[in-house]
Design a protein around this motif. Structure first.
Motif, PDB file in Angstrom:
ATOM      1  N   PHE A   1       3.669   9.868  13.225  1.00  0.00           N
ATOM      2  CA  PHE A   1       3.681  10.436  11.881  1.00  0.00           C
ATOM      3  C   PHE A   1       2.632   9.661  11.081  1.00  0.00           C
ATOM      4  CE2 PHE A   1       7.750  10.888  13.871  1.00  0.00           C
ATOM      5  CZ  PHE A   1       8.190  12.154  13.536  1.00  0.00           C
ATOM      6  N   GLY A   2       2.106  10.283  10.024  1.00  0.00           N
ATOM      7  CA  GLY A   2       1.229   9.522   9.134  1.00  0.00           C
ATOM      8  C   GLY A   2      -0.238   9.529   9.486  1.00  0.00           C
ATOM      9  N   CYS A   3      -0.906   8.434   9.133  1.00  0.00           N
ATOM     10  CA  CYS A   3      -2.377   8.426   9.082  1.00  0.00           C
ATOM     11  C   CYS A   3      -3.046   8.023  10.391  1.00  0.00           C
ATOM     12  CB  CYS A   3      -2.817   7.487   7.978  1.00  0.00           C
ATOM     13  SG  CYS A   3      -2.388   5.765   8.313  1.00  0.00           S
TER      14      CYS A   3
ATOM     15  N   ASN B   1      -1.925   4.843  12.069  1.00  0.00           N
ATOM     16  CA  ASN B   1      -0.729   4.981  12.898  1.00  0.00           C
ATOM     17  C   ASN B   1      -1.077   5.624  14.235  1.00  0.00           C
ATOM     18  OD1 ASN B   1       1.307   3.793  11.504  1.00  0.00           O
ATOM     19  ND2 ASN B   1       2.597   5.624  11.430  1.00  0.00           N
TER      20      ASN B   1
ATOM     21  N   THR C   1       6.507   5.770  12.723  1.00  0.00           N
ATOM     22  CA  THR C   1       6.818   6.467  11.466  1.00  0.00           C
ATOM     23  C   THR C   1       5.876   6.146  10.304  1.00  0.00           C
ATOM     24  OG1 THR C   1       8.253   4.678  10.766  1.00  0.00           O
ATOM     25  CG2 THR C   1       9.277   6.454  12.060  1.00  0.00           C
ATOM     26  N   CYS C   2       5.950   7.007   9.294  1.00  0.00           N
ATOM     27  CA  CYS C   2       5.162   6.878   8.058  1.00  0.00           C
ATOM     28  C   CYS C   2       6.132   6.982   6.887  1.00  0.00           C
ATOM     29  CB  CYS C   2       4.159   8.029   8.004  1.00  0.00           C
ATOM     30  SG  CYS C   2       3.317   8.235   6.425  1.00  0.00           S
ATOM     31  N   THR C   3       5.819   6.300   5.795  1.00  0.00           N
ATOM     32  CA  THR C   3       6.714   6.373   4.638  1.00  0.00           C
ATOM     33  C   THR C   3       5.948   6.604   3.332  1.00  0.00           C
ATOM     34  OG1 THR C   3       8.541   5.257   3.522  1.00  0.00           O
ATOM     35  CG2 THR C   3       6.784   3.845   4.336  1.00  0.00           C
ATOM     36  N   VAL C   4       4.738   7.132   3.452  1.00  0.00           N
ATOM     37  CA  VAL C   4       3.893   7.248   2.266  1.00  0.00           C
ATOM     38  C   VAL C   4       4.456   8.243   1.241  1.00  0.00           C
ATOM     39  CG1 VAL C   4       2.229   9.032   3.039  1.00  0.00           C
ATOM     40  CG2 VAL C   4       1.464   7.198   1.542  1.00  0.00           C
TER      41      VAL C   4
ATOM     42  N   CYS D   1       5.612   2.194   9.622  1.00  0.00           N
ATOM     43  CA  CYS D   1       5.731   1.810   8.211  1.00  0.00           C
ATOM     44  C   CYS D   1       7.133   1.953   7.628  1.00  0.00           C
ATOM     45  CB  CYS D   1       4.735   2.617   7.390  1.00  0.00           C
ATOM     46  SG  CYS D   1       3.032   2.278   7.864  1.00  0.00           S
TER      47      CYS D   1
ATOM     48  N   VAL E   1       1.969   1.577   0.721  1.00  0.00           N
ATOM     49  CA  VAL E   1       1.252   1.013   1.874  1.00  0.00           C
ATOM     50  C   VAL E   1       1.114  -0.521   1.826  1.00  0.00           C
ATOM     51  CG1 VAL E   1      -0.964   0.994   3.114  1.00  0.00           C
ATOM     52  CG2 VAL E   1       0.090   3.165   2.480  1.00  0.00           C
TER      53      VAL E   1
ATOM     54  N   VAL F   1       4.271  -2.160   3.080  1.00  0.00           N
ATOM     55  CA  VAL F   1       4.691  -1.973   4.467  1.00  0.00           C
ATOM     56  C   VAL F   1       3.617  -2.387   5.482  1.00  0.00           C
ATOM     57  CG1 VAL F   1       6.376  -0.188   3.946  1.00  0.00           C
ATOM     58  CG2 VAL F   1       4.030   0.487   4.471  1.00  0.00           C
ATOM     59  N   ARG F   2       2.396  -2.568   5.005  1.00  0.00           N
ATOM     60  CA  ARG F   2       1.313  -2.959   5.918  1.00  0.00           C
ATOM     61  C   ARG F   2       0.794  -4.363   5.635  1.00  0.00           C
ATOM     62  NH1 ARG F   2      -0.476  -0.225  10.622  1.00  0.00           N
ATOM     63  NH2 ARG F   2       0.592   1.739  10.529  1.00  0.00           N
TER      64      ARG F   2
ATOM     65  N   GLN G   1      -7.614   0.756   5.289  1.00  0.00           N
ATOM     66  CA  GLN G   1      -7.136   1.405   4.057  1.00  0.00           C
ATOM     67  C   GLN G   1      -8.215   1.399   2.988  1.00  0.00           C
ATOM     68  OE1 GLN G   1      -4.778   3.272   3.848  1.00  0.00           O
ATOM     69  NE2 GLN G   1      -3.318   2.645   5.403  1.00  0.00           N
TER      70      GLN G   1
END
Ligand code: SAH
Ligand code: SF4
Ligand code: F3S
Length: 485
Positions: free
Chosen positions: A57-59, A62, A93-96, A128, A213, A216-217, A248
């Motif tokens: 999921f996500g960018c 990831n 996973t992604c949480t943006v 994330c 971000v 979590v990063r 980023q």
């Protein structure tokens, strides 16, 4: 990065019955070997190879991490599959935005049903979303069937964590708050033979008021230029012609290195790599985009004529509140400068609608930027409240109906302009990197132009990975139909 052959040699020398080395990456190689033995045992019990499935999921960051996970899994002995009925399934996973999280919970319900039918199945979660305490608490409480949870900072320890799970029946959870480590030389399994992402930095220091971000990063860490160059050289030797440098905020690359290097300098060094044909990068923060970089782009033969330059909003008032460090006018001036240096460049962006306190006037400023810049495409997002970020605390969240109406208008404008923009290359012959067979049209392949736009044209899978001149016969919205020239 080491090649698989080099890693195999290292693995042969490791005594897996001895104690674990404390230095990385040797420690992980040791655990890869231990996992291998454990997996072979399971294979015997099942009478077949074990399958693994990585779901991202996500960018792009990831996606690249998932290639690292898959590299380790394949080295351990798993066979990769797209099917989630595999013996080992991992969600990166992604949480943006909130809906990224919802997707994961939804799919976990589905996975639990599959697991009931396969007693060997293991489910792992990383990425994330796992860096958020409430998420992990919720999974520990309500999703007990999950076997392994880790975060973004200890991804390189995947083999060690997996071994821990293979040795015990209990859920293994390991999340780190932060790290200053960058572990090189672990295996990677690329999705595409001919193109690859390359991390140049990790984390983010910008703390845009809406964004999760940085939490979590972690803080910004740049890889050393030598490590990056050596990785790209190895990729090129292995058939890669296009790379995407990932971070980023690539424009602030190298600032925290012992011997500081600018992003523009790094690009010039990458440009020298023999055999490499195309260079892309993402993401560029407008506040740090230097004149030096524009000059490098102007003279480069390999940097693609595409720039992703997220503006977020056209309202200078909101930009200030978002902590973006530029105004609408500064952004537009930057766009002019870039277009002057690289006239036919494709510009793309990210836009947020419904940021707290956004008024009709603010929104009109965004529409104005979209009309003035004329993006080739844009990702439009509805503002999503992320707990822990400053913007989430605000009381002036915008009414959902208003946001929806603005979002639809913006999307419409973005799409109308993108369609017109795409048309500008119609009739031209342009270099195209063939990426895959077309899944809809038999006898066709799909390629990507330097601008990032796709073109479908008659061809067979033997062309995949080649860069060919293609005549763009007809623009169809956001892509072309073409013919080999
Ligand atoms: N580092 C990149 C963006 C990474 S996140 C940059 O600074 O440009 C990708 C995009 O997600 C952002 O550009 C932003 O448009 C969007 N985004 C981030 N947080 C968001 C939120 N809380 N709600 C809606 N969109 C968000
Ligand atoms: Fe988020 Fe801003 Fe960092 Fe991009 S630059 S990742 S939007 S905090
Ligand atoms: Fe999502 Fe993490 Fe990327 S939150 S956008 S996967 S850095």
């Amino acid at each position: 990065m080491n090649t698989i052959q080099e890693i195999e040699k290292i693995l042969e020398m490791i005594d897996e019955t001895g104690i674990a080395p404390s230095d990385e990456p040797m420690r992980q190689y040791y655990y890869i070997k231990k996992c291998r033995t454990a997996v072979r045992k399971l294979e015997k019990e099942c009478g077949r190879k074990l399958e693994c499935c990585t779901k991202t999921f996500g960018c792009q960051m990831n996606a690249r991490d998932s290639e690292k996970l898959l590299g380790i899994l394949e080295l351990i002995g798993f066979v990769s599959t797209e099917k989630e009925e595999a013996d080992f399934v991992i969600y990166n996973t992604c949480t943006v935005r909130e809906n990224a999280n919802l997707k994961v919970y939804g799919r976990l319900g589905y996975l639990s049903n599959i697991k009931k039918k396969n007693p060997h199945m293991m489910i792992a979660l990383c990425g994330c979303m796992m860096q958020e305490k409430p998420v992990v608490e919720k999974i520990k409480k309500s999703y007990r069937f999950v076997d392994l949870i880790f975060g973004t900072h200890n991804l390189y320890r995947f083999a060690e964590l997996l071994y821990r799970r293979l040795e015990s029946e209990r859920m293994v959870v390991d999340i780190w708050e932060d790290t200053d480590q960058i572990v090189e030389a672990l295996p990677v399994e690329r999705k595409y033979r001919f193109k690859s992402g390359v991390n140049i930095m990790f984390g983010c220091n910008n703390f845009c008021s809406y964004c999760i971000v940085p939490y979590v990063r972690g803080r910004e860490r740049s890889r050393k230029p030598e490590e990056i160059i050596s990785e790209i050289e190895k990729l090129v030797a292995d058939g890669v012609v296009e790379i995407m440098l990932l971070g980023q905020n690539v424009n602030s690359y190298g600032k925290n290195l012992e011997e500081p290097v600018t992003f523009a300098e790094l690009l010039q060094r990458v440009e020298q790599i023999q055999g490499l044909k195309r260079i892309r990068f993402m993401t560029s923060h407008p506040k740090d985009l230097s004149d030096e970089l524009i000059e490098v782009m102007r003279h480069s033969k390999k940097i693609c004529k595409q720039l992703h330059l997220p503006v977020q909003t056209g309202s200078s008032r909101l930009l200030k509140d978002m902590n973006r460090h530029y105004t609408k006018e500064q952004y537009l001036r930057l766009v002019d400068k870039i277009r002057e240096a690289v006239p036919d460049i494709s510009l793309t962006t990210d836009l947020i609608v419904g940021y707290p306190g956004e008024t009709d006037e603010d929104f009109e400023e965004t529409m104005d930027v979209v009309r003035k810049v004329r993006y080739d495409s844009a990702f439009t997002f509805i503002y999503s409240k992320r707990s822990g970020t400053p913007a989430a605390e605000r009381e002036d969240q915008v009414d959902k109906e208003v946001v929806k109406e603005r979002f639809d208008r913006l999307l419409n404008e973005v799409q109308t302009i993108a369609t017109q923009q795409t048309k500008r290359f119609e009739g031209q012959i342009l270099e195209t990197l063939v990426e895959e067979e077309n899944s809809q049209l038999e006898g066709y392949v799909t390629g990507r132009l330097s601008s990032g736009i796709l073109v479908h044209f008659p061809g067979t899978k033997e062309l995949i990975g080649q860069i060919l001149p293609v005549k763009l016969q007809e623009a169809k919205g956001f892509y072309y139909m073409g013919e080999r020239a």
